[in-house]
Design an enzyme around this catalytic site. Structure first.
Site, PDB file in Angstrom:
ATOM      1  N   LYS A 219      38.646 109.975  52.268  1.00 18.10           N
ATOM      2  CA  LYS A 219      39.969 109.516  52.707  1.00 18.10           C
ATOM      3  C   LYS A 219      39.890 108.093  53.264  1.00 18.10           C
ATOM      4  O   LYS A 219      40.742 107.256  52.969  1.00 18.10           O
ATOM      5  CB  LYS A 219      40.535 110.453  53.775  1.00 18.10           C
ATOM      6  CG  LYS A 219      41.044 111.763  53.260  1.00 18.10           C
ATOM      7  CD  LYS A 219      42.291 111.567  52.403  1.00 18.10           C
ATOM      8  CE  LYS A 219      42.442 112.686  51.401  1.00 18.10           C
ATOM      9  NZ  LYS A 219      41.548 112.646  50.265  1.00 18.10           N
TER      10      LYS A 219
ATOM     11  N   CYS B 144      49.475 107.554  34.159  1.00 22.13           N
ATOM     12  CA  CYS B 144      50.627 106.885  33.567  1.00 22.13           C
ATOM     13  C   CYS B 144      51.818 107.823  33.506  1.00 22.13           C
ATOM     14  O   CYS B 144      51.674 109.039  33.468  1.00 22.13           O
ATOM     15  CB  CYS B 144      50.279 106.416  32.160  1.00 22.13           C
ATOM     16  SG  CYS B 144      48.783 105.418  32.077  1.00 22.13           S
TER      17      CYS B 144
ATOM     18  N   GLU C  39      39.333 105.575  50.429  1.00 25.40           N
ATOM     19  CA  GLU C  39      40.458 105.509  49.491  1.00 25.40           C
ATOM     20  C   GLU C  39      41.555 104.565  49.963  1.00 25.40           C
ATOM     21  O   GLU C  39      42.093 103.785  49.163  1.00 25.40           O
ATOM     22  CB  GLU C  39      41.079 106.904  49.295  1.00 25.40           C
ATOM     23  CG  GLU C  39      40.356 107.805  48.322  1.00 25.40           C
ATOM     24  CD  GLU C  39      41.072 109.132  48.171  1.00 25.40           C
ATOM     25  OE1 GLU C  39      41.324 109.531  47.019  1.00 25.40           O
ATOM     26  OE2 GLU C  39      41.394 109.778  49.182  1.00 25.40           O
TER      27      GLU C  39
ATOM     28  N   ASN D 115      50.367 107.899  27.092  1.00 29.08           N
ATOM     29  CA  ASN D 115      49.419 108.293  28.139  1.00 29.08           C
ATOM     30  C   ASN D 115      48.175 108.849  27.461  1.00 29.08           C
ATOM     31  O   ASN D 115      48.279 109.566  26.461  1.00 29.08           O
ATOM     32  CB  ASN D 115      50.005 109.390  29.039  1.00 29.08           C
ATOM     33  CG  ASN D 115      51.131 108.899  29.915  1.00 29.08           C
ATOM     34  OD1 ASN D 115      51.409 107.715  29.967  1.00 29.08           O
ATOM     35  ND2 ASN D 115      51.778 109.822  30.602  1.00 29.08           N
ATOM     36  N   GLY D 116      46.999 108.564  28.019  1.00 28.70           N
ATOM     37  CA  GLY D 116      45.771 109.113  27.463  1.00 28.70           C
ATOM     38  C   GLY D 116      44.844 108.023  26.948  1.00 28.70           C
ATOM     39  O   GLY D 116      45.034 106.834  27.213  1.00 28.70           O
TER      40      GLY D 116
ATOM     41  N   ARG E  77      52.381 108.446  41.196  1.00 27.19           N
ATOM     42  CA  ARG E  77      51.186 108.725  40.398  1.00 27.19           C
ATOM     43  C   ARG E  77      50.252 107.530  40.336  1.00 27.19           C
ATOM     44  O   ARG E  77      49.090 107.666  39.965  1.00 27.19           O
ATOM     45  CB  ARG E  77      51.596 109.144  38.983  1.00 27.19           C
ATOM     46  CG  ARG E  77      52.381 110.442  38.940  1.00 27.19           C
ATOM     47  CD  ARG E  77      53.097 110.611  37.617  1.00 27.19           C
ATOM     48  NE  ARG E  77      52.172 110.884  36.539  1.00 27.19           N
ATOM     49  CZ  ARG E  77      51.954 112.090  36.022  1.00 27.19           C
ATOM     50  NH1 ARG E  77      52.585 113.137  36.514  1.00 27.19           N
ATOM     51  NH2 ARG E  77      51.118 112.257  35.035  1.00 27.19           N
TER      52      ARG E  77
ATOM     53  N   HIS F 267      16.121 111.239  57.036  1.00 27.51           N
ATOM     54  CA  HIS F 267      15.533 111.079  55.709  1.00 27.51           C
ATOM     55  C   HIS F 267      16.103 109.863  54.977  1.00 27.51           C
ATOM     56  O   HIS F 267      16.063 109.815  53.744  1.00 27.51           O
ATOM     57  CB  HIS F 267      15.749 112.355  54.887  1.00 27.51           C
ATOM     58  CG  HIS F 267      15.061 113.553  55.463  1.00 27.51           C
ATOM     59  ND1 HIS F 267      13.691 113.691  55.487  1.00 27.51           N
ATOM     60  CD2 HIS F 267      15.558 114.649  56.085  1.00 27.51           C
ATOM     61  CE1 HIS F 267      13.369 114.833  56.073  1.00 27.51           C
ATOM     62  NE2 HIS F 267      14.493 115.431  56.452  1.00 27.51           N
TER      63      HIS F 267
ATOM     64  N   LYS G  19      47.411 108.971  41.102  1.00 29.05           N
ATOM     65  CA  LYS G  19      47.584 110.289  41.708  1.00 29.05           C
ATOM     66  C   LYS G  19      47.092 111.404  40.795  1.00 29.05           C
ATOM     67  O   LYS G  19      46.371 112.285  41.217  1.00 29.05           O
ATOM     68  CB  LYS G  19      49.067 110.502  42.040  1.00 29.05           C
ATOM     69  CG  LYS G  19      49.366 111.848  42.714  1.00 29.05           C
ATOM     70  CD  LYS G  19      48.668 111.960  44.046  1.00 29.05           C
ATOM     71  CE  LYS G  19      48.959 113.271  44.741  1.00 29.05           C
ATOM     72  NZ  LYS G  19      48.138 113.434  45.960  1.00 29.05           N
TER      73      LYS G  19
ATOM     74  N   TRP H 114      48.652 102.786  34.173  1.00 26.56           N
ATOM     75  CA  TRP H 114      47.455 102.602  34.998  1.00 26.56           C
ATOM     76  C   TRP H 114      46.369 102.148  34.046  1.00 26.56           C
ATOM     77  O   TRP H 114      46.001 102.849  33.112  1.00 26.56           O
ATOM     78  CB  TRP H 114      47.095 103.914  35.679  1.00 26.56           C
ATOM     79  CG  TRP H 114      45.990 103.809  36.684  1.00 26.56           C
ATOM     80  CD1 TRP H 114      46.078 103.405  37.975  1.00 26.56           C
ATOM     81  CD2 TRP H 114      44.609 104.165  36.479  1.00 26.56           C
ATOM     82  NE1 TRP H 114      44.853 103.473  38.588  1.00 26.56           N
ATOM     83  CE2 TRP H 114      43.931 103.939  37.701  1.00 26.56           C
ATOM     84  CE3 TRP H 114      43.874 104.649  35.393  1.00 26.56           C
ATOM     85  CZ2 TRP H 114      42.575 104.175  37.852  1.00 26.56           C
ATOM     86  CZ3 TRP H 114      42.520 104.884  35.543  1.00 26.56           C
ATOM     87  CH2 TRP H 114      41.886 104.646  36.769  1.00 26.56           C
TER      88      TRP H 114
ATOM     89  N   GLU I 242      34.985 114.838  52.709  1.00 27.34           N
ATOM     90  CA  GLU I 242      36.412 114.594  52.492  1.00 27.34           C
ATOM     91  C   GLU I 242      36.928 113.521  53.445  1.00 27.34           C
ATOM     92  O   GLU I 242      37.738 112.668  53.057  1.00 27.34           O
ATOM     93  CB  GLU I 242      37.194 115.900  52.664  1.00 27.34           C
ATOM     94  CG  GLU I 242      38.705 115.763  52.665  1.00 27.34           C
ATOM     95  CD  GLU I 242      39.281 115.234  51.363  1.00 27.34           C
ATOM     96  OE1 GLU I 242      40.493 114.923  51.338  1.00 27.34           O
ATOM     97  OE2 GLU I 242      38.539 115.102  50.365  1.00 27.34           O
TER      98      GLU I 242
END
Length: 635
Positions: free
Chosen positions: A512, A2, A515, A119-120, A27, A531, A630, A81, A508
């Site tokens: 990506k 946020c 995402e 925020n939080g 963000r 396996h 973000k 958010w 990674e």
């Protein structure tokens, strides 16, 4: 996550608030809003609180503000958010409190006595909500934030600062807040605990600002005061006061901060992610600027470095390394584990920060605790650091992109990467610059232990200085990767394989892809295929393989044959001398050169491009993928 912007001024601050929100859009958010005190406007001698909220983009919010002729000299704004409560106008900030009993106008956009952005996460919101409901407060949202605004209203007795200080003593969890009261125009109060908040000082002494990120104030002021944990700040016209958690008046220094507003310009690129992928040669060069040798000064933190506790004395004391990180930064740490154990010969453990603090571990005071974070404000990583410190592990170092962040202030040592502002939610240049910083850390650890000769050090640094040129050659592969992306665009699942040092690179790459394309992707160490994962392989499941010419190449080729034997289609990033040739069901892109220990920095770039171009082909929102933010400043 946020974003908060606030201002006290002698001019209409709505354009400033909206511009600040636009600078924080990167963000991630799913709703936004503005609230102002109208005192001082024509026909408003005493004024009232007014707000505008929406669940579209900030540009739409700006249109709403214009249509409703929203103006004010004091105000707050927010991008949210969603955590508690779905993305909806009723859950969007700013929130109002209209007082207890008969507060039927709680959702009236002009009826507020107190308005607040937050925020939080408030962990004891259920307990506080029940108490406030008993006192007659009506709740109209699903958020934990509404508890704070009603709590402040219930404690208000003519002094907003006193009410905020009293309220914060009741809160458990993390927060940064900005608060206005109807009866106190030209006054803005902020507080922070576990979530960042900064003060911006107006150049002419007639205005002051509040924000969750200095970036929001770019172009408005470059004089920034960073609030510490537990601080409460009182902003008025041309003046401000800061009280610490004990309620004592304190001085926090102002710093000149260039917020790099130009980084928000796209230039010739279609998306920020594409821009940031192509900025990696420059970002690596900047990160390595001036590095002629592995010297202690590379790992000093100017904020709190204590005499006698510098980098080399610390490195010589330690027996092991503990890396704490989340998401992409975690995968950077996994690469570093291979480097640290093979070059510096130190045991290295990599922990997901969000898990580490909630399990019983075996602490060792002779551990170097390394945190990796792009923003330096990641709540899980900060909490994990503090947990490690509480266990007696005081040797701390961060690899971070923001020199003024909480993480840099709380660690004794730091290496500041110079990736610049990263706007796209999916991290690219922050990851590769983290790897560069971690490789330098590995060399420093080896050198402090007498395991790095001058010749070896010179060879490693020469290879690092060549990285920008090598990256340019990798970026030139983009047309071939676009061809792959067109084939991936119709898929719904993908598998990524790597071995050894390149297994985290495969992880990674899978991250990506998922995402920003919303294709389900998993990564495995290639030896694990038989396996379990081999059961998933069909002609409709593309298998991306990272194939450098290293000691595990022949083993990897065997794993690739296992895929082909089951009708799988391989997409291989191969070094030139691997003798892997394209064939039916086997697509090959040749990397320009083999780069030894630094190969992960090169091999990840085609995977970034593959995810980017696949997302473009699928028409997703590349820079703002759904449900993601973000900077994750809540646990």
């Amino acid at each position: 996550m946020c974003g908060i912007v606030g201002a006290v001024s002698t001019r209409n601050i709505v354009p400033i608030l909206l511009q600040g929100l636009q600078r924080l859009e990167y963000r991630g958010y799913d709703s936004c809003g503005v609230a102002v005190h109208t005192a001082g406007q024509a026909g408003q001698p005493s004024g009232e609180l007014r707000r505008v909220r929406g669940i579209a983009r900030v540009a739409d919010l700006a249109q709403q503000c214009e249509q409703e002729h929203l103006q004010g000299h004091t105000g707050i704004a927010h991008t949210r958010w969603a955590t508690h409560g779905a993305p909806a106008v009723g859950n969007a900030h700013p929130h109002f409190s209209t007082g207890p009993r008969g507060a039927d106008a709680a959702d009236d956009e002009r009826a507020g006595r107190v308005t607040l952005v937050h925020n939080g996460i408030v962990e004891n919101h259920d307990e506080l909500r029940a108490e406030l409901q008993q006192r007659g407060y009506r709740f109209v949202s699903q958020t934990d934030t509404e508890v704070i605004v009603h709590l402040i209203d219930s404690l208000y007795d003519g002094d907003l600062l006193a009410a905020v200080q009293a309220a914060t003593k009741r809160l458990r969890g993390s927060y940064s807040i900005a608060v206005l009261h109807r009866d106190e125009p030209h006054r803005l109060v902020g507080a922070r605990q576990g979530s960042p908040l900064v003060v911006g000082l107006g150049a002419d002494g007639k205005e002051n600002f509040l924000a969750s990120d200095a970036m929001a104030l770019a172009g408005v002021t470059d004089q920034i005061v960073y609030l510490e944990e537990g601080d409460v700040v009182d902003l008025q016209l041309g003046k401000h006061w800061v009280n610490d958690r004990a309620g004592q008046r304190v001085q926090r220094p102002a710093r000149t901060v260039q917020a790099m507003s130009g980084a928000a310009e796209l230039g010739p690129y279609r998306h920020y992610m594409q821009k940031e992928i192509f900025e990696q040669p420059r970002a690596i060069a900047d990160t390595l600027e001036g590095v002629e040798a592995v010297v202690p000064e590379l790992f000093e933190a100017a904020n709190n470095h204590a005499p006698g506790d510098g980098a080399y004395p610390t490195f010589q004391k330690i027996r092991q390394v503990l890396i704490l990180a989340c998401g992409t930064s975690y995968y950077a740490g996994c690469v570093a584990k291979y480097w640290i154990e093979s070059i510096a010969k130190l045991p290295c453990q990599v922990e997901i920060a969000s898990e580490y603090r909630y399990r019983e571990s075996v602490p060792d005071p002779a551990t170097l605790v390394v945190t990796i974070t792009q923003s330096g404000e990641t709540a899980d990583t900060l909490s994990a650091l503090r947990h490690a410190q509480s266990l007696g592990m005081q040797h701390t170092l961060t690899v971070c992109n923001v020199a003024t962040s909480a993480m840099v202030r709380e660690c004794k040592l730091a290496y500041i990467t110079r990736a610049g502002v990263e706007i796209g939610v999916a991290s690219t240049k922050a990851f590769t610059t983290q790897l560069a910083g971690l490789f330098l850390l590995t060399l420093a650890l080896a050198k402090s232990r007498g395991l790095l000769t001058e010749e070896q050090e010179a060879a490693h640094l020469k290879a690092m200085r060549h990285l920008p040129t090598a990256l340019q050659a990798v970026l030139a592969l983009e047309p071939q990767i676009i061809d792959w992306a067109e084939q991936f665009a119709s898929k719904e699942n993908a598998l990524f394989l790597g071995r050894g040092l390149h297994y985290p690179v495969a992880q990674e790459g899978a991250l990506k892809l998922k995402e920003i394309t919303y294709i389900h992707a998993e990564a495995y160490a290639a030896g694990e295929l038989k396996h379990g994962p081999l059961a998933l392989v069909t002609s409709s499941m593309p298998v991306v393989t990272v194939a450098p010419n290293d000691a595990l190449l022949e083993k990897l080729k065997s794993n690739m044959q296992e895929v082909r034997a089951r009708g799988g289609v391989l997409y291989v990033l191969a070094d030139a001398d691997t003798r892997i040739e394209a064939a039916e069901g086997l697509h090959v892109i040749r990397m320009p050169e083999h780069y030894g220990q630094l190969s992960p920095i090169l091999h990840v770039v085609p995977l970034q491009l593959l995810a980017y171009h696949t997302a473009v082909a699928r028409g997703t929102d590349v820079d703002k993928p759904r449900n993601l933010a973000k900077s994750v400043t809540v646990e």
